[in-house]
Scaffold this motif. Sequence first.
Motif, mmCIF file in Angstrom:
data_model
loop_
_atom_site.group_PDB
_atom_site.id
_atom_site.type_symbol
_atom_site.label_atom_id
_atom_site.label_comp_id
_atom_site.label_asym_id
_atom_site.label_seq_id
_atom_site.Cartn_x
_atom_site.Cartn_y
_atom_site.Cartn_z
ATOM 1 N N THR A 306 0.840 -1.196 0.000
ATOM 2 C CA THR A 306 0.000 0.000 0.000
ATOM 3 C C THR A 306 0.873 1.243 0.000
ATOM 4 O O THR A 306 2.087 1.173 0.227
ATOM 5 C CB THR A 306 -0.926 0.030 1.228
ATOM 6 N N TRP A 307 0.246 2.373 -0.222
ATOM 7 C CA TRP A 307 0.967 3.642 -0.217
ATOM 8 C C TRP A 307 -0.017 4.790 -0.006
ATOM 9 O O TRP A 307 -1.218 4.645 -0.248
ATOM 10 C CB TRP A 307 1.719 3.850 -1.531
ATOM 11 N N GLU A 308 0.528 5.910 0.466
ATOM 12 C CA GLU A 308 -0.237 7.144 0.514
ATOM 13 C C GLU A 308 -0.287 7.708 -0.902
ATOM 14 O O GLU A 308 0.716 7.728 -1.603
ATOM 15 C CB GLU A 308 0.413 8.154 1.459
ATOM 16 N N SER A 309 -1.465 8.155 -1.292
ATOM 17 C CA SER A 309 -1.643 8.616 -2.668
ATOM 18 C C SER A 309 -0.627 9.704 -3.019
ATOM 19 O O SER A 309 -0.389 10.632 -2.233
ATOM 20 C CB SER A 309 -3.065 9.146 -2.851
ATOM 21 N N VAL A 310 -0.001 9.550 -4.186
ATOM 22 C CA VAL A 310 1.023 10.477 -4.666
ATOM 23 C C VAL A 310 0.436 11.297 -5.818
ATOM 24 O O VAL A 310 0.030 10.717 -6.833
ATOM 25 C CB VAL A 310 2.275 9.715 -5.148
ATOM 26 N N PRO A 311 0.360 12.616 -5.704
ATOM 27 C CA PRO A 311 -0.223 13.423 -6.787
ATOM 28 C C PRO A 311 0.455 13.145 -8.125
ATOM 29 O O PRO A 311 1.675 13.178 -8.241
ATOM 30 C CB PRO A 311 0.024 14.866 -6.331
ATOM 31 N N GLY A 312 -0.366 12.833 -9.127
ATOM 32 C CA GLY A 312 0.137 12.653 -10.478
ATOM 33 C C GLY A 312 0.710 11.296 -10.784
ATOM 34 O O GLY A 312 1.212 11.081 -11.895
ATOM 35 N N LEU A 313 0.624 10.330 -9.826
ATOM 36 C CA LEU A 313 1.183 9.004 -10.047
ATOM 37 C C LEU A 313 0.245 7.943 -9.482
ATOM 38 O O LEU A 313 -0.379 8.147 -8.450
ATOM 39 C CB LEU A 313 2.544 8.847 -9.356
ATOM 40 N N THR A 314 0.155 6.790 -10.153
ATOM 41 C CA THR A 314 -0.528 5.640 -9.580
ATOM 42 C C THR A 314 -0.060 4.384 -10.300
ATOM 43 O O THR A 314 0.684 4.455 -11.296
ATOM 44 C CB THR A 314 -2.061 5.789 -9.637
ATOM 45 N N LEU A 315 -0.489 3.230 -9.808
ATOM 46 C CA LEU A 315 -0.058 1.939 -10.322
ATOM 47 C C LEU A 315 -1.258 1.051 -10.574
ATOM 48 O O LEU A 315 -2.304 1.204 -9.931
ATOM 49 C CB LEU A 315 0.861 1.241 -9.308
ATOM 50 N N LEU A 316 -1.091 0.101 -11.511
ATOM 51 C CA LEU A 316 -2.122 -0.910 -11.715
ATOM 52 C C LEU A 316 -1.457 -2.235 -12.073
ATOM 53 O O LEU A 316 -0.289 -2.299 -12.442
ATOM 54 C CB LEU A 316 -3.142 -0.465 -12.768
ATOM 55 N N GLY A 317 -2.228 -3.311 -11.977
ATOM 56 C CA GLY A 317 -1.732 -4.630 -12.347
ATOM 57 C C GLY A 317 -0.542 -5.057 -11.507
ATOM 58 O O GLY A 317 -0.441 -4.743 -10.320
ATOM 59 N N ASP A 318 0.391 -5.788 -12.124
ATOM 60 C CA ASP A 318 1.539 -6.320 -11.398
ATOM 61 C C ASP A 318 2.403 -5.225 -10.786
ATOM 62 O O ASP A 318 3.089 -5.462 -9.785
ATOM 63 C CB ASP A 318 2.409 -7.179 -12.315
ATOM 64 N N ALA A 319 2.408 -4.046 -11.362
ATOM 65 C CA ALA A 319 3.169 -2.946 -10.763
ATOM 66 C C ALA A 319 2.642 -2.603 -9.383
ATOM 67 O O ALA A 319 3.399 -2.196 -8.499
ATOM 68 C CB ALA A 319 3.107 -1.713 -11.664
ATOM 69 N N ALA A 320 1.340 -2.811 -9.168
ATOM 70 C CA ALA A 320 0.697 -2.479 -7.898
ATOM 71 C C ALA A 320 0.615 -3.660 -6.955
ATOM 72 O O ALA A 320 0.699 -3.491 -5.731
ATOM 73 C CB ALA A 320 -0.707 -1.931 -8.154
ATOM 74 N N HIS A 321 0.417 -4.882 -7.505
ATOM 75 C CA HIS A 321 0.109 -6.020 -6.628
ATOM 76 C C HIS A 321 0.580 -7.336 -7.232
ATOM 77 O O HIS A 321 -0.210 -8.264 -7.399
ATOM 78 C CB HIS A 321 -1.392 -6.083 -6.331
ATOM 79 N N LEU A 322 1.857 -7.425 -7.552
ATOM 80 C CA LEU A 322 2.405 -8.667 -8.084
ATOM 81 C C LEU A 322 2.178 -9.806 -7.095
ATOM 82 O O LEU A 322 2.506 -9.693 -5.915
ATOM 83 C CB LEU A 322 3.899 -8.497 -8.347
ATOM 84 N N MET A 323 1.606 -10.907 -7.592
ATOM 85 C CA MET A 323 1.279 -12.052 -6.739
ATOM 86 C C MET A 323 1.492 -13.335 -7.515
ATOM 87 O O MET A 323 1.652 -13.315 -8.739
ATOM 88 C CB MET A 323 -0.175 -11.948 -6.254
ATOM 89 N N PRO A 324 1.527 -14.495 -6.836
ATOM 90 C CA PRO A 324 1.712 -15.761 -7.560
ATOM 91 C C PRO A 324 0.641 -15.949 -8.624
ATOM 92 O O PRO A 324 -0.521 -15.553 -8.435
ATOM 93 C CB PRO A 324 1.585 -16.818 -6.456
ATOM 94 N N PRO A 325 1.002 -16.553 -9.769
ATOM 95 C CA PRO A 325 0.082 -16.670 -10.910
ATOM 96 C C PRO A 325 -0.912 -17.817 -10.737
ATOM 97 O O PRO A 325 -0.710 -18.906 -11.266
ATOM 98 C CB PRO A 325 1.022 -16.916 -12.087
ATOM 99 N N LEU A 326 -2.000 -17.537 -10.011
ATOM 100 C CA LEU A 326 -3.016 -18.552 -9.781
ATOM 101 C C LEU A 326 -4.318 -18.205 -10.484
ATOM 102 O O LEU A 326 -5.415 -18.435 -9.970
ATOM 103 C CB LEU A 326 -3.251 -18.740 -8.280
ATOM 104 N N GLY A 327 -4.213 -17.620 -11.682
ATOM 105 C CA GLY A 327 -5.375 -17.437 -12.528
ATOM 106 C C GLY A 327 -6.140 -16.144 -12.344
ATOM 107 O O GLY A 327 -7.227 -15.997 -12.901
ATOM 108 N N VAL A 328 -5.575 -15.184 -11.575
ATOM 109 C CA VAL A 328 -6.322 -13.942 -11.352
ATOM 110 C C VAL A 328 -5.577 -12.689 -11.811
ATOM 111 O O VAL A 328 -6.190 -11.627 -11.945
ATOM 112 C CB VAL A 328 -6.698 -13.783 -9.862
ATOM 113 N N GLY A 329 -4.277 -12.780 -12.036
ATOM 114 C CA GLY A 329 -3.479 -11.586 -12.286
ATOM 115 C C GLY A 329 -3.930 -10.756 -13.472
ATOM 116 O O GLY A 329 -4.099 -9.538 -13.378
ATOM 117 N N ALA A 330 -4.141 -11.396 -14.626
ATOM 118 C CA ALA A 330 -4.548 -10.658 -15.819
ATOM 119 C C ALA A 330 -5.929 -10.046 -15.633
ATOM 120 O O ALA A 330 -6.182 -8.903 -16.051
ATOM 121 C CB ALA A 330 -4.544 -11.586 -17.029
#
Length: 399
Positions: A306-330
Motif C-alpha cells: 500500500t501507499w499514501e496517494s502520490v499526486p500525479g502518479l498511480t499503479l495498476l496490475g503487477d506494478a501495484a500487486h504482483l502475486m503468484p500466478p493462480l489465474g487472477v493476475g490478468a
Amino acid sequence: MSNTSAHPPADRSGHLPGPGDGRPPRIAIAGGGLGGLVCARVLERHGLPVTVLERESSPTARTQGGSLDIHPESGQEALRACGLFEQFSALARPEGQEYRLLDRTGAMVQHLVPEDGAEPRPEIDRGRLRDLLLGSLAAGTVRWGAAVETVTPLGGGTSRVTLADGRTEDFDLVIGADGAWSRVRAAVTGVQPWYTGVTFVESYVEDCDRRHPDLARLVGPGSLMAKEGGQALFAQRNGDGRIRVYAAFRAPEDWHAGLDLTDPGAVREYLLARYADWDESLLALVRSGDGGYISRPLHALPVPHTWESVPGLTLLGDAAHLMPPLGVGANLAMQDGLELARALVTEASLEDAVRAYERVMLPRAAETAAACAEGLAHLLPPTGETALHFPEMPGMRTV
C-alpha cells in the motif's frame, strides 16, 4: 506546464480539462500490457487522449505467453466497457475451461468441467487478447521502443518521464502499468518484489494433435496439472495448436547455477532427472518440448502493498500487486485499468480520480494477494509434504 493538480470538473462529454489552461490532461501509461491497454481504450472511448509508452520495439517483439481464463466480474466486464466483448467471444475457447488434476503416477484425481449454469470463464491466448486491445486504439497511441527509465515528480502533480534513450516528457498523470519490475513504482513506494521460492520452467509442444496425439489426449481441450509435494507439471492448450508446459518446483533462486539455460538438451536432462520417479506419460510433456526453455522465477510484492496517494502518479496490475500466478493476475489488471479509467472520466480532478481508484483497488489487491500466497503454499508445500492439495475451483464440477 502548470504545476497544479486541481482540475475543474469534467465537461458533459467526460473531458477533464487540463490544469488551468483548458487543454485535456496529459496522461501517460507506462506499459502496453492488458491492464494498461484497457485503461487507454476506455479513456479514448470517453474522448480523453492518452499516451502508452511501451519498451518493446513492436507488437511482435516477443511471445506474449500462454492462455488466460477471463472472468465475468473483472476481465469480461473490462472488455464490455472497451466495446470488444463480441470480438473477444468470437476468439475465446469455452472448451478450454476443462481441468484435469493428476498425481505423479498419471492417475486422474479430479476431472473438472464447468457446472451447469455457471458463468463461463472462456480461455483466450494472451497474445490474441493483446492484439484485440491494440487494434482498438487510435493510431499513434502506443509509442513502441519507449522504455520508461525513471519518473521524477516535479511538484503539483506533474511528473517528468525519462526514457532509456534519454528523451524526457512531462505529464499530469503517469500510470505505472509496467509489470513486476515497474520503474514507475520506484516513484510511488520504491518497494521491490521478493522471490517466493518457486520457479516455473516453461516450454511448449507444437502441433500436438498431429505430432503427439497421446499427449493431446492426456491434456484434453483445456489444462492439466500433475503434482507431488513441492513439484508439479502444468500443461495448457493454446489456440494456435500448441501445448504450453511448465515444470514448477521449489528451489533456490540460483537453482540453475552451472546449468546452461540456453542449452535445451541440458535443461531437458535436468528436468527429467528432477522428475525421474514420475510416470512416463507425464515425462513425455518434458521430452517432447520444441525449442528452448525459459526460467520464470515467481516473485511477489509484500502483502499488503500500500501507499499514501502520490499526486500525479498511480499503479495498476503487477506494478501495484504482483502475486503468484493462480489465474487472477490478468483479470485483476484489466479490472484495475477499467476502474481507473472510469474514475478519470467521472471525478472532478485527477487527484480525486486517483484517490477514488486506490481506495477500492488497494484493499481488493491485498485480499487477493493473500489468498494467492496461501494458494501457492498449498499447491507446492514448502515443507515437502506429499498430501495432494489442489486449488479450489469455484463453478466447476467433477465428471
